[in-house]
Design a protein around this motif. Structure first.
Motif, PDB file in Angstrom:
ATOM      1  N   MET A   1       0.670  -1.398   0.048  1.00  0.00           N
ATOM      2  CA  MET A   1       0.216   0.160   0.082  1.00  0.00           C
ATOM      3  C   MET A   1       0.748   1.241  -0.064  1.00  0.00           C
ATOM      4  N   LYS A   2       2.122   1.101   0.555  1.00  0.00           N
ATOM      5  CA  LYS A   2       2.958   2.237   0.619  1.00  0.00           C
ATOM      6  C   LYS A   2       3.038   2.896  -0.883  1.00  0.00           C
ATOM      7  N   ALA A   3       3.617   1.756  -1.666  1.00  0.00           N
ATOM      8  CA  ALA A   3       3.993   1.951  -3.234  1.00  0.00           C
ATOM      9  C   ALA A   3       2.858   2.632  -3.542  1.00  0.00           C
ATOM     10  N   TYR A   4       1.750   2.099  -3.520  1.00  0.00           N
ATOM     11  CA  TYR A   4       0.591   2.769  -4.062  1.00  0.00           C
ATOM     12  C   TYR A   4       0.347   4.423  -3.890  1.00  0.00           C
ATOM     13  N   ASN A   5       0.420   4.616  -2.482  1.00  0.00           N
ATOM     14  CA  ASN A   5       0.367   6.039  -1.811  1.00  0.00           C
ATOM     15  C   ASN A   5       1.230   7.013  -2.471  1.00  0.00           C
ATOM     16  N   SER A   6       2.380   6.389  -2.847  1.00  0.00           N
ATOM     17  CA  SER A   6       3.668   7.147  -3.246  1.00  0.00           C
ATOM     18  C   SER A   6       3.290   7.419  -4.725  1.00  0.00           C
ATOM     19  N   ASP A   7       2.934   6.457  -5.470  1.00  0.00           N
ATOM     20  CA  ASP A   7       2.399   6.713  -6.776  1.00  0.00           C
ATOM     21  C   ASP A   7       1.229   7.461  -6.997  1.00  0.00           C
ATOM     22  N   ARG A   8       0.281   7.576  -6.069  1.00  0.00           N
ATOM     23  CA  ARG A   8      -0.777   8.383  -6.052  1.00  0.00           C
ATOM     24  C   ARG A   8      -0.264   9.740  -5.979  1.00  0.00           C
ATOM     25  N   ALA A   9       0.455  10.025  -4.929  1.00  0.00           N
ATOM     26  CA  ALA A   9       0.811  11.573  -4.636  1.00  0.00           C
ATOM     27  C   ALA A   9       1.646  12.074  -5.574  1.00  0.00           C
ATOM     28  N   ALA A  10       2.551  11.221  -6.052  1.00  0.00           N
ATOM     29  CA  ALA A  10       3.240  11.752  -7.325  1.00  0.00           C
ATOM     30  C   ALA A  10       2.471  12.176  -8.515  1.00  0.00           C
ATOM     31  N   VAL A  11       1.326  11.244  -8.839  1.00  0.00           N
ATOM     32  CA  VAL A  11       0.558  11.418 -10.255  1.00  0.00           C
ATOM     33  C   VAL A  11      -0.371  12.790  -9.642  1.00  0.00           C
ATOM     34  N   ARG A  12      -0.693  12.710  -8.642  1.00  0.00           N
ATOM     35  CA  ARG A  12      -1.725  13.867  -8.232  1.00  0.00           C
ATOM     36  C   ARG A  12      -0.819  15.265  -8.079  1.00  0.00           C
ATOM     37  N   TRP A  13       0.399  15.383  -7.715  1.00  0.00           N
ATOM     38  CA  TRP A  13       1.421  16.398  -7.741  1.00  0.00           C
ATOM     39  C   TRP A  13       1.642  16.851  -9.296  1.00  0.00           C
ATOM     40  N   GLU A  14       1.989  15.866 -10.244  1.00  0.00           N
ATOM     41  CA  GLU A  14       2.213  16.106 -11.631  1.00  0.00           C
ATOM     42  C   GLU A  14       0.847  16.798 -12.354  1.00  0.00           C
ATOM     43  N   ALA A  15      -0.402  16.251 -11.736  1.00  0.00           N
ATOM     44  CA  ALA A  15      -1.499  16.867 -12.339  1.00  0.00           C
ATOM     45  C   ALA A  15      -1.756  18.130 -11.905  1.00  0.00           C
ATOM     46  N   GLU A  16      -1.717  18.448 -10.755  1.00  0.00           N
ATOM     47  CA  GLU A  16      -1.480  19.687  -9.976  1.00  0.00           C
ATOM     48  C   GLU A  16      -0.813  20.783 -10.757  1.00  0.00           C
ATOM     49  N   GLU A  17       0.425  20.254 -11.170  1.00  0.00           N
ATOM     50  CA  GLU A  17       1.390  21.057 -11.857  1.00  0.00           C
ATOM     51  C   GLU A  17       0.880  21.308 -13.434  1.00  0.00           C
ATOM     52  N   ALA A  18       0.408  20.539 -13.803  1.00  0.00           N
ATOM     53  CA  ALA A  18      -0.226  20.667 -15.319  1.00  0.00           C
ATOM     54  C   ALA A  18      -1.347  21.632 -15.142  1.00  0.00           C
ATOM     55  N   ALA A  19      -2.060  21.848 -14.338  1.00  0.00           N
ATOM     56  CA  ALA A  19      -3.320  22.676 -14.097  1.00  0.00           C
ATOM     57  C   ALA A  19      -2.750  24.076 -14.255  1.00  0.00           C
ATOM     58  N   HIS A  20      -1.583  24.300 -13.759  1.00  0.00           N
ATOM     59  CA  HIS A  20      -0.870  25.579 -13.711  1.00  0.00           C
ATOM     60  C   HIS A  20      -0.159  26.165 -15.091  1.00  0.00           C
ATOM     61  N   GLU A  21      -0.154  25.332 -16.011  1.00  0.00           N
ATOM     62  CA  GLU A  21       0.418  25.634 -17.216  1.00  0.00           C
ATOM     63  C   GLU A  21      -0.498  26.781 -17.728  1.00  0.00           C
ATOM     64  N   PRO A  22       0.262  27.589 -18.459  1.00  0.00           N
ATOM     65  CA  PRO A  22      -0.507  28.917 -18.854  1.00  0.00           C
ATOM     66  C   PRO A  22      -1.273  28.788 -19.914  1.00  0.00           C
ATOM     67  N   THR A  23      -1.234  27.789 -20.789  1.00  0.00           N
ATOM     68  CA  THR A  23      -2.047  27.536 -21.963  1.00  0.00           C
ATOM     69  C   THR A  23      -2.343  26.254 -22.311  1.00  0.00           C
ATOM     70  N   HIS A  24      -3.468  26.136 -22.728  1.00  0.00           N
ATOM     71  CA  HIS A  24      -4.286  25.033 -23.025  1.00  0.00           C
ATOM     72  C   HIS A  24      -3.369  23.814 -23.797  1.00  0.00           C
ATOM     73  N   GLU A  25      -2.500  24.176 -24.684  1.00  0.00           N
ATOM     74  CA  GLU A  25      -1.819  23.367 -25.240  1.00  0.00           C
ATOM     75  C   GLU A  25      -0.479  22.851 -23.893  1.00  0.00           C
ATOM     76  N   GLY A  26      -0.100  23.649 -23.325  1.00  0.00           N
ATOM     77  CA  GLY A  26       0.714  23.369 -22.332  1.00  0.00           C
ATOM     78  C   GLY A  26       0.142  22.274 -21.413  1.00  0.00           C
ATOM     79  N   ARG A  27      -0.962  22.543 -20.757  1.00  0.00           N
ATOM     80  CA  ARG A  27      -1.837  21.797 -19.886  1.00  0.00           C
ATOM     81  C   ARG A  27      -2.034  20.454 -20.504  1.00  0.00           C
ATOM     82  N   MET A  28      -2.274  20.321 -21.835  1.00  0.00           N
ATOM     83  CA  MET A  28      -2.631  18.960 -22.199  1.00  0.00           C
ATOM     84  C   MET A  28      -1.354  18.245 -22.634  1.00  0.00           C
TER      85      MET A  28
END
Length: 76
Positions: free
Chosen positions: A1-28
Protein backbone atom coordinates in the motif's frame (compact mmCIF):
# COMPACT_ATOMS: atom_id res chain seq x y z
CA UNK A 1 0.00 0.00 0.00
CA UNK A 2 2.96 2.31 0.61
CA UNK A 3 3.96 2.05 -3.04
CA UNK A 4 0.45 2.93 -4.21
CA UNK A 5 0.25 5.92 -1.87
CA UNK A 6 3.56 7.15 -3.21
CA UNK A 7 2.48 6.67 -6.83
CA UNK A 8 -0.85 8.34 -6.09
CA UNK A 9 0.86 11.36 -4.52
CA UNK A 10 3.28 11.68 -7.45
CA UNK A 11 0.48 11.50 -10.01
CA UNK A 12 -1.62 14.05 -8.12
CA UNK A 13 1.35 16.43 -7.83
CA UNK A 14 2.09 16.23 -11.56
CA UNK A 15 -1.58 16.77 -12.43
CA UNK A 16 -1.71 19.82 -10.16
CA UNK A 17 1.42 21.15 -11.88
CA UNK A 18 -0.24 20.61 -15.25
CA UNK A 19 -3.21 22.69 -14.13
CA UNK A 20 -0.87 25.65 -13.61
CA UNK A 21 0.44 25.63 -17.18
CA UNK A 22 -0.46 28.98 -18.77
CA UNK A 23 -1.79 27.61 -22.08
CA UNK A 24 -4.25 24.91 -23.04
CA UNK A 25 -1.59 23.24 -25.15
CA UNK A 26 0.84 23.31 -22.24
CA UNK A 27 -1.72 21.77 -19.91
CA UNK A 28 -2.58 19.00 -22.36
CA UNK A 29 1.07 18.22 -23.10
CA UNK A 30 1.78 18.02 -19.37
CA UNK A 31 -1.27 15.78 -18.85
CA UNK A 32 -0.03 13.43 -21.57
CA UNK A 33 3.04 12.90 -19.40
CA UNK A 34 0.74 12.29 -16.42
CA UNK A 35 -1.18 9.61 -18.36
CA UNK A 36 2.10 7.92 -19.25
CA UNK A 37 3.12 8.11 -15.61
CA UNK A 38 -0.14 6.41 -14.60
CA UNK A 39 0.46 3.54 -17.01
CA UNK A 40 4.12 3.12 -16.13
CA UNK A 41 3.39 3.14 -12.40
CA UNK A 42 0.49 0.72 -12.79
CA UNK A 43 2.67 -1.83 -14.57
CA UNK A 44 4.36 -2.61 -11.26
CA UNK A 45 1.16 -3.95 -9.70
CA UNK A 46 -0.59 -7.32 -9.82
CA UNK A 47 -3.62 -5.84 -11.62
CA UNK A 48 -2.22 -2.97 -13.72
CA UNK A 49 -5.50 -2.16 -15.46
CA UNK A 50 -7.32 -1.50 -12.19
CA UNK A 51 -4.43 0.50 -10.75
CA UNK A 52 -4.09 2.57 -13.94
CA UNK A 53 -7.80 3.40 -13.74
CA UNK A 54 -7.46 4.48 -10.10
CA UNK A 55 -4.41 6.62 -10.84
CA UNK A 56 -6.11 8.27 -13.82
CA UNK A 57 -9.12 9.12 -11.64
CA UNK A 58 -6.75 10.64 -9.07
CA UNK A 59 -5.01 12.67 -11.78
CA UNK A 60 -8.30 13.99 -13.16
CA UNK A 61 -9.52 14.90 -9.69
CA UNK A 62 -6.29 16.72 -8.82
CA UNK A 63 -6.20 18.56 -12.15
CA UNK A 64 -9.83 19.70 -11.91
CA UNK A 65 -9.53 20.76 -8.27
CA UNK A 66 -6.39 22.76 -8.95
CA UNK A 67 -7.70 24.30 -12.16
CA UNK A 68 -10.99 25.28 -10.50
CA UNK A 69 -9.14 26.94 -7.62
CA UNK A 70 -6.96 28.89 -10.06
CA UNK A 71 -9.95 30.12 -12.05
CA UNK A 72 -11.88 31.11 -8.95
CA UNK A 73 -8.85 32.99 -7.60
CA UNK A 74 -8.58 34.90 -10.87
CA UNK A 75 -12.25 35.85 -10.79
CA UNK A 76 -12.18 37.01 -7.18
Amino acid sequence: MKAYNSDRAAVRWEAEEAAHEPTHEGRMTHMERVWEMCGTSANGYHCPTAVAEMLVKEAVSAFLDSRTTLILDEVA
